[in-house]
Design a protein around this motif. Structure first.
Motif, PDB file in Angstrom:
ATOM      1  N   GLY A   1      71.065  56.054-111.155  1.00 46.64           N
ATOM      2  CA  GLY A   1      71.626  57.338-110.730  1.00 46.64           C
ATOM      3  C   GLY A   1      70.959  57.985-109.539  1.00 46.64           C
ATOM      4  N   THR A   2      69.918  57.375-108.978  1.00 49.13           N
ATOM      5  CA  THR A   2      69.224  57.961-107.835  1.00 49.13           C
ATOM      6  C   THR A   2      68.861  56.878-106.824  1.00 49.13           C
ATOM      7  OG1 THR A   2      67.090  57.786-108.955  1.00 49.13           O
ATOM      8  CG2 THR A   2      68.239  59.909-109.112  1.00 49.13           C
ATOM      9  N   CYS A   3      68.641  57.314-105.600  1.00 44.29           N
ATOM     10  CA  CYS A   3      68.260  56.388-104.533  1.00 44.29           C
ATOM     11  C   CYS A   3      67.475  57.151-103.473  1.00 44.29           C
ATOM     12  CB  CYS A   3      69.494  55.731-103.916  1.00 44.29           C
ATOM     13  SG  CYS A   3      70.646  56.895-103.166  1.00 44.29           S
ATOM     14  N   VAL A   4      66.871  56.395-102.568  1.00 41.44           N
ATOM     15  CA  VAL A   4      66.128  56.989-101.460  1.00 41.44           C
ATOM     16  C   VAL A   4      66.885  56.701-100.170  1.00 41.44           C
ATOM     17  CG1 VAL A   4      64.017  56.902-100.084  1.00 41.44           C
ATOM     18  CG2 VAL A   4      63.887  56.850-102.576  1.00 41.44           C
ATOM     19  N   LEU A   5      67.123  57.752 -99.394  1.00 43.51           N
ATOM     20  CA  LEU A   5      67.757  57.624 -98.089  1.00 43.51           C
ATOM     21  C   LEU A   5      66.694  57.800 -97.013  1.00 43.51           C
ATOM     22  CD1 LEU A   5      70.166  57.532 -96.113  1.00 43.51           C
ATOM     23  CD2 LEU A   5      70.409  60.007 -96.454  1.00 43.51           C
ATOM     24  N   ASP A   6      66.488  56.744 -96.230  1.00 41.57           N
ATOM     25  CA  ASP A   6      65.577  56.811 -95.078  1.00 41.57           C
ATOM     26  C   ASP A   6      66.437  57.106 -93.862  1.00 41.57           C
ATOM     27  OD1 ASP A   6      63.725  56.538 -93.094  1.00 41.57           O
ATOM     28  OD2 ASP A   6      62.975  54.594 -93.731  1.00 41.57           O
ATOM     29  N   THR A   7      66.319  58.317 -93.332  1.00 42.20           N
ATOM     30  CA  THR A   7      67.226  58.754 -92.292  1.00 42.20           C
ATOM     31  C   THR A   7      66.488  59.486 -91.189  1.00 42.20           C
ATOM     32  OG1 THR A   7      69.292  59.963 -91.872  1.00 42.20           O
ATOM     33  CG2 THR A   7      67.760  60.937 -93.456  1.00 42.20           C
ATOM     34  N   GLY A   8      67.218  59.877 -90.179  1.00 37.70           N
ATOM     35  CA  GLY A   8      66.606  60.594 -89.069  1.00 37.70           C
ATOM     36  C   GLY A   8      67.646  61.025 -88.068  1.00 37.70           C
ATOM     37  N   ALA A   9      67.207  61.778 -87.068  1.00 36.27           N
ATOM     38  CA  ALA A   9      68.093  62.260 -86.011  1.00 36.27           C
ATOM     39  C   ALA A   9      67.234  62.784 -84.878  1.00 36.27           C
ATOM     40  CB  ALA A   9      69.035  63.344 -86.531  1.00 36.27           C
ATOM     41  N   ASP A  10      67.886  63.070 -83.758  1.00 37.76           N
ATOM     42  CA  ASP A  10      67.133  63.581 -82.626  1.00 37.76           C
ATOM     43  C   ASP A  10      66.915  65.084 -82.698  1.00 37.76           C
ATOM     44  OD1 ASP A  10      69.710  64.328 -82.245  1.00 37.76           O
ATOM     45  OD2 ASP A  10      69.871  63.641 -80.167  1.00 37.76           O
ATOM     46  N   SER A  11      67.518  65.760 -83.681  1.00 41.33           N
ATOM     47  CA  SER A  11      67.294  67.191 -83.878  1.00 41.33           C
ATOM     48  C   SER A  11      67.347  67.511 -85.366  1.00 41.33           C
ATOM     49  CB  SER A  11      68.342  68.021 -83.127  1.00 41.33           C
ATOM     50  OG  SER A  11      69.614  67.912 -83.753  1.00 41.33           O
ATOM     51  N   LEU A  12      66.688  68.604 -85.759  1.00 39.99           N
ATOM     52  CA  LEU A  12      66.706  69.022 -87.161  1.00 39.99           C
ATOM     53  C   LEU A  12      68.099  69.463 -87.574  1.00 39.99           C
ATOM     54  CD1 LEU A  12      63.345  71.018 -87.324  1.00 39.99           C
ATOM     55  CD2 LEU A  12      63.810  68.747 -88.284  1.00 39.99           C
ATOM     56  N   ASP A  13      68.852  70.082 -86.677  1.00 45.55           N
ATOM     57  CA  ASP A  13      70.213  70.501 -87.004  1.00 45.55           C
ATOM     58  C   ASP A  13      71.087  69.298 -87.348  1.00 45.55           C
ATOM     59  OD1 ASP A  13      70.139  73.306 -86.836  1.00 45.55           O
ATOM     60  OD2 ASP A  13      70.169  73.231 -84.652  1.00 45.55           O
ATOM     61  N   THR A  14      70.991  68.225 -86.546  1.00 44.25           N
ATOM     62  CA  THR A  14      71.786  67.027 -86.816  1.00 44.25           C
ATOM     63  C   THR A  14      71.384  66.396 -88.136  1.00 44.25           C
ATOM     64  OG1 THR A  14      72.003  66.605 -84.442  1.00 44.25           O
ATOM     65  CG2 THR A  14      72.451  64.764 -85.921  1.00 44.25           C
ATOM     66  N   LEU A  15      70.088  66.356 -88.407  1.00 44.54           N
ATOM     67  CA  LEU A  15      69.601  65.796 -89.662  1.00 44.54           C
ATOM     68  C   LEU A  15      70.117  66.600 -90.841  1.00 44.54           C
ATOM     69  CD1 LEU A  15      67.940  63.650 -91.007  1.00 44.54           C
ATOM     70  CD2 LEU A  15      65.868  64.940 -90.479  1.00 44.54           C
ATOM     71  N   ALA A  16      70.127  67.921 -90.713  1.00 44.93           N
ATOM     72  CA  ALA A  16      70.641  68.777 -91.786  1.00 44.93           C
ATOM     73  C   ALA A  16      72.128  68.532 -92.021  1.00 44.93           C
ATOM     74  CB  ALA A  16      70.387  70.245 -91.442  1.00 44.93           C
ATOM     75  N   VAL A  17      72.881  68.307 -90.939  1.00 43.37           N
ATOM     76  CA  VAL A  17      74.311  68.018 -91.082  1.00 43.37           C
ATOM     77  C   VAL A  17      74.520  66.715 -91.846  1.00 43.37           C
ATOM     78  CG1 VAL A  17      76.391  67.389 -89.815  1.00 43.37           C
ATOM     79  CG2 VAL A  17      75.027  69.339 -89.066  1.00 43.37           C
ATOM     80  N   HIS A  18      73.751  65.679 -91.499  1.00 44.27           N
ATOM     81  CA  HIS A  18      73.862  64.399 -92.201  1.00 44.27           C
ATOM     82  C   HIS A  18      73.631  64.580 -93.702  1.00 44.27           C
ATOM     83  CE1 HIS A  18      72.796  61.963 -88.332  1.00 44.27           C
ATOM     84  NE2 HIS A  18      74.018  62.434 -88.324  1.00 44.27           N
ATOM     85  N   LEU A  19      72.606  65.342 -94.057  1.00 41.51           N
ATOM     86  CA  LEU A  19      72.290  65.541 -95.472  1.00 41.51           C
ATOM     87  C   LEU A  19      73.377  66.362 -96.166  1.00 41.51           C
ATOM     88  CD1 LEU A  19      68.447  66.253 -95.184  1.00 41.51           C
ATOM     89  CD2 LEU A  19      69.576  64.131 -95.885  1.00 41.51           C
ATOM     90  N   GLY A  20      73.893  67.369 -95.463  1.00 42.45           N
ATOM     91  CA  GLY A  20      74.924  68.203 -96.065  1.00 42.45           C
ATOM     92  C   GLY A  20      76.216  67.460 -96.328  1.00 42.45           C
ATOM     93  N   MET A  21      76.455  66.388 -95.564  1.00 46.39           N
ATOM     94  CA  MET A  21      77.695  65.629 -95.726  1.00 46.39           C
ATOM     95  C   MET A  21      77.597  64.541 -96.788  1.00 46.39           C
ATOM     96  SD  MET A  21      78.864  65.281 -91.718  1.00 46.39           S
ATOM     97  CE  MET A  21      80.318  64.300 -92.124  1.00 46.39           C
ATOM     98  N   LEU A  22      76.439  64.415 -97.443  1.00 44.68           N
ATOM     99  CA  LEU A  22      76.293  63.389 -98.479  1.00 44.68           C
ATOM    100  C   LEU A  22      77.182  63.670 -99.681  1.00 44.68           C
ATOM    101  CD1 LEU A  22      72.422  62.780 -98.473  1.00 44.68           C
ATOM    102  CD2 LEU A  22      74.200  61.240 -97.624  1.00 44.68           C
ATOM    103  N   GLY A  23      77.420  64.955 -99.959  1.00 48.26           N
ATOM    104  CA  GLY A  23      78.244  65.300-101.111  1.00 48.26           C
ATOM    105  C   GLY A  23      77.517  65.202-102.426  1.00 48.26           C
ATOM    106  N   HIS A  24      76.179  65.099-102.400  1.00 50.69           N
ATOM    107  CA  HIS A  24      75.370  65.001-103.619  1.00 50.69           C
ATOM    108  C   HIS A  24      74.112  65.849-103.466  1.00 50.69           C
ATOM    109  CE1 HIS A  24      77.822  61.688-105.155  1.00 50.69           C
ATOM    110  NE2 HIS A  24      77.710  61.099-103.972  1.00 50.69           N
TER     111      HIS A  24
END
Length: 326
Positions: A270-293
């Motif tokens: 039921g859980t996993c680790v996402l190794d992610t990144g972006a060139d800005s904190l705003d973009t990174l926050a958008v990626h996380l917000g779109m996970l739906g979880h």
């Protein structure tokens, strides 16, 4: 005679497809007998078209490479696709190909039937590409040809390479694939000295010839060269990285992201680790917000602070409206 000529043209069009055609299938396609197909093949040979034939249950006909290129026969959709493709290349990032593509495009449009010319011009007029965000690096077609030939022939390649800072290095590689991503080209190769896979921007490569000895073939890195490039190139450009625990199965998270966003490792069902990144904190926050979880972020500290700031902003934006005074 007209019926025979039309059938020969249809037969030639089928044979120009890169496959072997059983005589029975050609006869069915053209609504004739196998004997007629054999006669038509002989007529094509008399006209100078090198048609190869093989016997047996798996045998058939195919158009072989000849000394002269036969007239190219295209269906309506194929002709439109080739024309639009040439038009796209004329605006592309391959140095030296713009003028050649325009010349080929002019020749093709000249012989297109009126109905197809109208379709092409309509597409060119109303299908407008979005300009690139920035200037694209030009790729030398001679360099591209050398690289794909080395990939095909499995030959080691010595090359001079400029990194993102402009520093020059000498590399010996075993080229695997050339990947086109957007307006850039990348070489995926096994770096002999570093004993690992590497990606190289083609516009920064100067190949040294002749090529070296042959090497044993390898499987593509990560099972797919394009996926490998998208992940590596994106990660190299990240200014901010994060490892986030996502409260969802790994398969569900993978369905919502692509390799350019990050990689997923399962923890349990039921859980996993996402190794992610972006060139800005705003973009990174958008990626996380779109996970739906739901997810947990513990570092980096600047991302935690940024998410808290965004949470407070969103909370303020949804305050209940104050009741109006009577």
């Amino acid at each position: 005679m007209l019926e025979t000529s039309a059938r020969l043209l249809r037969l030639l069009s089928l044979l120009q497809t890169p496959r072997e055609w059983p005589g029975s299938e050609l006869a069915e396609r053209l609504s004739v007998t196998g004997r007629t197909i054999r006669k038509d093949v002989e007529r094509l040979r008399e006209l100078g078209y090198p048609v190869d034939a093989t016997r047996g249950s798996t045998g058939g006909y195919r158009l072989a490479a000849g000394a002269a290129m036969p007239p190219l026969l295209l269906t309506d959709d194929e002709a439109v696709a080739v024309t639009i493709g040439l038009n796209t290349i004329a605006r592309g990032a391959m140095a030296g190909m713009e003028e050649t593509s325009i010349q080929a495009l002019a020749k093709l449009e000249q012989v297109l039937p009126a109905r197809l010319r109208r379709r092409v011009r309509t597409l060119q007029r109303y299908a407008v590409p979005v300009p690139a965000d920035g200037p694209s690096a030009k790729v030398d077609t001679d360099v591209l040809t050398v690289l794909v030939a080395a990939c095909r022939d499995r030959e080691r390649l010595r090359l001079d390479y400029l990194d993102h800072a402009g520093a020059a290095t000498r590399r010996t590689v075993e080229p695997q694939r050339v990947v086109n991503w957007g307006r850039r080209w990348y070489l995926v190769a096994w770096d002999v000295d570093r004993d690992d896979w590497r990606t190289f921007r083609v516009d920064r490569i100067t190949p040294r010839t002749p090529t070296g000895p042959r090497f044993a073939p390898r499987e593509d890195p990560d099972g797919d060269a394009a996926t490998y490039v998208s992940g590596k190139v994106s990660a190299a450009a990240w200014r901010h990285r994060a490892r986030v625990v996502v409260h969802a199965p790994a398969a569900e998270v993978l369905d919502r992201i692509n390799p350019a966003v990050g990689t997923v490792e399962p923890i349990d069902a039921g859980t996993c680790v996402l190794d992610t990144g972006a060139d800005s904190l705003d973009t990174l926050a958008v990626h996380l917000g779109m996970l739906g979880h739901d997810f947990d972020v513990t570092d980096p500290p600047e991302l935690v602070a940024h998410l808290r700031m965004l949470a407070a902003r969103y909370s303020r934006s949804t305050r209940p409206a104050e009741p109006r005074s009577p």
